[in-house]
Design a protein around this motif. Sequence first.
Motif, PDB file in Angstrom:
ATOM      1  N   PHE A   1      -2.608  -9.345  15.810  1.00  0.00           N
ATOM      2  CA  PHE A   1      -2.262 -10.289  14.740  1.00  0.00           C
ATOM      3  C   PHE A   1      -1.360  -9.608  13.707  1.00  0.00           C
ATOM      4  O   PHE A   1      -0.370 -10.187  13.256  1.00  0.00           O
ATOM      5  N   GLY A   2      -1.691  -8.367  13.332  1.00  0.00           N
ATOM      6  CA  GLY A   2      -0.871  -7.622  12.376  1.00  0.00           C
ATOM      7  C   GLY A   2       0.537  -7.403  12.900  1.00  0.00           C
ATOM      8  O   GLY A   2       1.524  -7.515  12.158  1.00  0.00           O
ATOM      9  N   GLY A   3       0.645  -7.113  14.204  1.00  0.00           N
ATOM     10  CA  GLY A   3       1.964  -6.945  14.828  1.00  0.00           C
ATOM     11  C   GLY A   3       2.771  -8.232  14.796  1.00  0.00           C
ATOM     12  O   GLY A   3       3.999  -8.217  14.615  1.00  0.00           O
ATOM     13  N   ASN A   4       2.090  -9.370  14.952  1.00  0.00           N
ATOM     14  CA  ASN A   4       2.770 -10.667  14.858  1.00  0.00           C
ATOM     15  C   ASN A   4       3.338 -10.891  13.455  1.00  0.00           C
ATOM     16  O   ASN A   4       4.455 -11.374  13.291  1.00  0.00           O
ATOM     17  N   LEU A   5       2.537 -10.542  12.429  1.00  0.00           N
ATOM     18  CA  LEU A   5       3.008 -10.686  11.046  1.00  0.00           C
ATOM     19  C   LEU A   5       4.230  -9.808  10.811  1.00  0.00           C
ATOM     20  O   LEU A   5       5.185 -10.206  10.137  1.00  0.00           O
ATOM     21  N   ALA A   6       4.197  -8.585  11.385  1.00  0.00           N
ATOM     22  CA  ALA A   6       5.308  -7.647  11.232  1.00  0.00           C
ATOM     23  C   ALA A   6       6.588  -8.225  11.845  1.00  0.00           C
ATOM     24  O   ALA A   6       7.673  -8.122  11.264  1.00  0.00           O
ATOM     25  N   LEU A   7       6.458  -8.861  13.007  1.00  0.00           N
ATOM     26  CA  LEU A   7       7.618  -9.459  13.674  1.00  0.00           C
ATOM     27  C   LEU A   7       8.159 -10.663  12.905  1.00  0.00           C
ATOM     28  O   LEU A   7       9.361 -10.854  12.798  1.00  0.00           O
ATOM     29  N   ASN A   8       7.244 -11.482  12.382  1.00  0.00           N
ATOM     30  CA  ASN A   8       7.651 -12.718  11.700  1.00  0.00           C
ATOM     31  C   ASN A   8       8.662 -12.484  10.587  1.00  0.00           C
ATOM     32  O   ASN A   8       9.615 -13.231  10.441  1.00  0.00           O
ATOM     33  N   LEU A   9       8.425 -11.449   9.791  1.00  0.00           N
ATOM     34  CA  LEU A   9       9.256 -11.267   8.593  1.00  0.00           C
ATOM     35  C   LEU A   9       9.901  -9.883   8.522  1.00  0.00           C
ATOM     36  O   LEU A   9      10.421  -9.505   7.485  1.00  0.00           O
ATOM     37  N   GLY A  10       9.874  -9.149   9.622  1.00  0.00           N
ATOM     38  CA  GLY A  10      10.467  -7.806   9.616  1.00  0.00           C
ATOM     39  C   GLY A  10       9.912  -6.969   8.479  1.00  0.00           C
ATOM     40  O   GLY A  10      10.636  -6.511   7.598  1.00  0.00           O
ATOM     41  N   THR A  11       8.595  -6.764   8.489  1.00  0.00           N
ATOM     42  CA  THR A  11       7.917  -6.171   7.326  1.00  0.00           C
ATOM     43  C   THR A  11       8.023  -4.642   7.302  1.00  0.00           C
ATOM     44  O   THR A  11       7.029  -3.942   7.438  1.00  0.00           O
TER      45      THR A  11
END
Length: 320
Positions: A243-253
């Motif tokens: 899930f954290g990796g998905n968040l990272a991909l969503n907004l280029g965090t």
Amino acid sequence: MTYALVGDVGGTNARLALCTVETGEIAQAKTYSGLEFASLEAVIRQYLAELQMEVEDACIAIACPVTEDWVAMTNHTWAFSIKAMKESLGLKHLEVINDFTAVSMAIPMLSEDDVLQFGGGKAQKDKPIAVYGAGTGLGVAHLVHVNRRWVSLPGEGGHVDFAPNSEEEDIILEVLRGEVGHVSAERVLSGPGLVNLYRAIVKADKRLPEKYAPKDITERALADSCTDCRRALSLFCVIMGRFGGNLALNLGTFGGVYIAGGIVPRFMEFFKASGFRAAFEDKGRFKDYVREIPVFMITHSQPGLLGAGAHLRQTLGIHL
């Protein structure tokens, strides 16, 4: 020195403190039981009377959606008009923000001593940030830097679809879909979610699950006295990573992904040794993209108060 009032209000407790407007420092934090007061205003009056303080500015972080003037708490009977409370308390400024907005606003204020890093490289300055936390539910927010200001982007990211990526996770989805229909990430990444994972593991094996609370599952997993509980906790850590990796991909965090309080601090050593980071980076062709993105666990004891102070100070024109 000028002091402002900051608060972090949950379903059972209200924490209040003073924030030094110039520096953002938090002091005189006190916790009150919400059950003992008829309203949030009564708690604030009690706190200010105890300290014999008068303030002009305040920011309260609260565990419910804040969209308009009328605020009604989800897990409490308290409800109030922001405008009316501001006038009644004689305040110049009163900001009421969602508790997860406050946690995200705390991030620019954190020092290296306030976090633990889980893999990745160095956080890039002023790049987008994601923050999520599994507790009673699954909170998600993003933080972006625009025109020398931090802007928190709240949402309901905990309710996106649960996305399994292994045979074991496929089975979990199948069992839970049969029970609840739509299976969101929150159905597996939360206190109740941990129970759901345990139950799905046992039911998939055609056995009857015990009536465990989240605490029972973590205790048994850490004591290694129940294989099903240990599998559930291991799976929880892996899904937290995905899930954290998905968040990272969503907004280029590239500013980092932050995990806020709730459940994870209760099994830190287990979490450190888990498949969390491998799952975070398990993004196929985009593995290299997320590899350098750091993940941090917030260990600061009062991120809600710190973030309420940061939000208020920025509103008053201070650059964080």
